[in-house]
Design a protein around this motif. Structure first.
Motif: not given
Length: 76
Positions: A34-41, A48-49, A66-69
């Motif tokens: 609860a209180g966290m973002s919906v995640e995109l996978a 991402g979110t 979100i892309l990590l180097e």
């Protein structure tokens, strides 16, 4: 309604994003807590979110990728 998408909205977002991005391996997952973002996978890896905005009755969704180097191809 809160600024978290409902289970129905999550399903609809997943269908729309799969079609828009041409990726059947994409999933939209409810917040882990609860209180966290919906995640995109994609294929189980969170990339991402998704944030829901309800501005005077007009609902929109913002996707934050979100892309990590370390995940980028090597520089040439």
């Amino acid at each position: 309604m809160s600024n978290s998408p409902s289970p129905s909205e999550i399903t609809r977002l997943q269908v729309a994003l799969r079609r828009l991005l041409g990726s059947p391996g994409l999933t939209v997952n409810p917040p882990p807590r609860a209180g966290m973002s919906v995640e995109l996978a994609v294929h189980g890896e969170v990339i991402g979110t998704i944030h829901r905005d309800d501005e005077e009755g007009e609902i929109s969704y913002a996707v934050n990728l979100i892309l990590l180097e370390e995940d980028l191809p090597a520089a040439s």
